[in-house]
Design an enzyme around this catalytic site. Structure first.
Site, mmCIF file in Angstrom:
data_model
loop_
_atom_site.group_PDB
_atom_site.id
_atom_site.type_symbol
_atom_site.label_atom_id
_atom_site.label_comp_id
_atom_site.label_asym_id
_atom_site.label_seq_id
_atom_site.Cartn_x
_atom_site.Cartn_y
_atom_site.Cartn_z
ATOM 1 N N THR A 38 -6.913 -5.590 3.124
ATOM 2 C CA THR A 38 -7.105 -5.850 4.557
ATOM 3 C C THR A 38 -7.036 -4.547 5.354
ATOM 4 O O THR A 38 -7.811 -4.333 6.288
ATOM 5 C CB THR A 38 -6.034 -6.843 5.065
ATOM 6 N N HIS A 41 -10.237 -2.869 5.198
ATOM 7 C CA HIS A 41 -11.214 -3.452 6.128
ATOM 8 C C HIS A 41 -11.019 -2.899 7.540
ATOM 9 O O HIS A 41 -11.981 -2.612 8.249
ATOM 10 C CB HIS A 41 -11.100 -4.981 6.148
#
Ligand SMILES: [Zn+2]
Ligand SMILES: [Zn+2]
Length: 340
Positions: A38, A41
């Site tokens: 994450t 990202h």
């Protein structure tokens, strides 16, 4: 010192005035914080709308309690801790039903508010889990991803003697396979990267490489046509979604772990034909954290081979850049403070 995500694949290091813990909060000297998918990202700018570009990210951390706010009774300065980075509303239907980890208004610490790539992190006391004092803080930084794996395995209702297929051999996939194997399952990791497969074999997991042939037939061949009792889809690829139904046993369970960017086509026909079950699995509940801590403390699950790099906070941008497109890397830890 804190590392702010500054947009366009960059971090800015800044001295910050630590936030003193208010009532019901604690302040933590962060020791280590792992880099999560994450976080990558965010680094790529995919989450700028949610995270903004002046945010301290990071949530896979370990540390030591530095200060305790008013009304916090059960936590003391000097205790080693990890944070379960979920802040729920307490008032929505999911919270009221006892599923606060999938609260309709869930806030994720380190995305929706500042996270652990800073030396002193202040968090709500209810997010803290106290560690055994002898647990290595590097290993403890793996509690969060290990808790994900514990949750996934619990959702899959793995029983001893079952065949567990894990599609995707990144850190979460490996941890799922380790937890499933510890629960007595025969865990098989499907992964195309040979370096990752080598790590899996070092962890005494069975492996298959889809480059040598499709996963479904390979699993059927290995199991006398029975298939996998539980399939964990961790790859987030269309090939993985196709393999998950092709490799499942009659009445098999499929646990959807990966976060897909697009809605993948799923072979619903197999759900009818073989009475398959599909289970979603998202983050973790407190008991998954407790279990993860137990597994690390007892040495039942060996996560050390998954830590492939440790960098200082001043090298955070290089660490993230080094992880880009590098599927040989497993888990990079950032040493944020004085960790042991
Ligand atoms: Zn994470
Ligand atoms: Zn809620």
């Amino acid at each position: 010192m804190a590392a702010f995500y500054a947009g366009q694949k960059s971090f800015r290091l800044e001295e910050v005035v630590p936030v003193a813990p208010g009532p019901g909060e604690v302040q933590i000297d962060v020791a280590y914080c792992g880099v999560c998918g994450t976080d990558m990202h965010v680094f790529h700018g995919d989450m700028d709308a949610r995270v903004t570009t002046h945010r301290i990210i990071g949530h896979e951390m370990s540390g030591v309690i530095a200060a305790v706010g008013a009304g916090v009774e059960h936590i003391r300065t000097g205790q080693r801790v990890v944070v379960r980075p979920l802040d729920h509303c307490g008032d929505c239907p999911a919270c009221r039903a006892g599923h606060s980890h999938i609260c309709h208004n869930l806030k994720f610490l380190g995305l929706d508010s500042n996270g652990a790539f800073q030396q002193k992190w202040t968090v709500p006391a209810h997010t803290v889990h106290v560690l055994p004092q002898n647990l290595d803080l590097k290993l403890a930084a793996m509690v969060e991803p290990l808790a994900v794996a514990c949750h996934d395995v619990r959702r899959g209702r793995i029983a001893a003697g079952e065949i567990a297929l894990v599609i995707g051999g990144g850190p979460i996939g490996m941890l799922i396979a380790l937890v499933a194997a510890h629960a007595g399952a025969n865990a098989i990791v499907a992964e195309i990267n040979e370096n990752r497969l080598a790590i899996a074999r070092k962890l005494e997991l069975e492996t298959i490489n889809p480059k040598d042939g499709a996963i479904g037939p390979a699993i059927m061949a290995r199991t006398d046509g029975r298939g996998a009792d539980v399939v964990f889809e961790v790859s987030g690829s269309q090939a993985g979604v196709e393999a998950m139904t092709a490799a499942a046993a009659a009445r098999g369970r499929i646990v959807m772990v990966a976060i897909n960017n697009k809605r993948p086509p799923v072979d619903l026909f197999q759900f009818f034909w073989r009475e398959l079950e599909m289970l979603g699995a998202r983050v973790y509940e407190p008991e998954d954290y407790n279990r993860a801590i137990e597994l690390l403390e007892s040495g039942a699950v060996d996560v050390a081979p998954l830590i492939t790099d440790i960098r200082g906070l001043d090298e955070i941008e290089q660490a993230f850049t080094g992880l880009e497109g590098n599927s040989n890397a497993m888990k990079t830890l950032i040493q944020v403070g004085a960790g042991t």
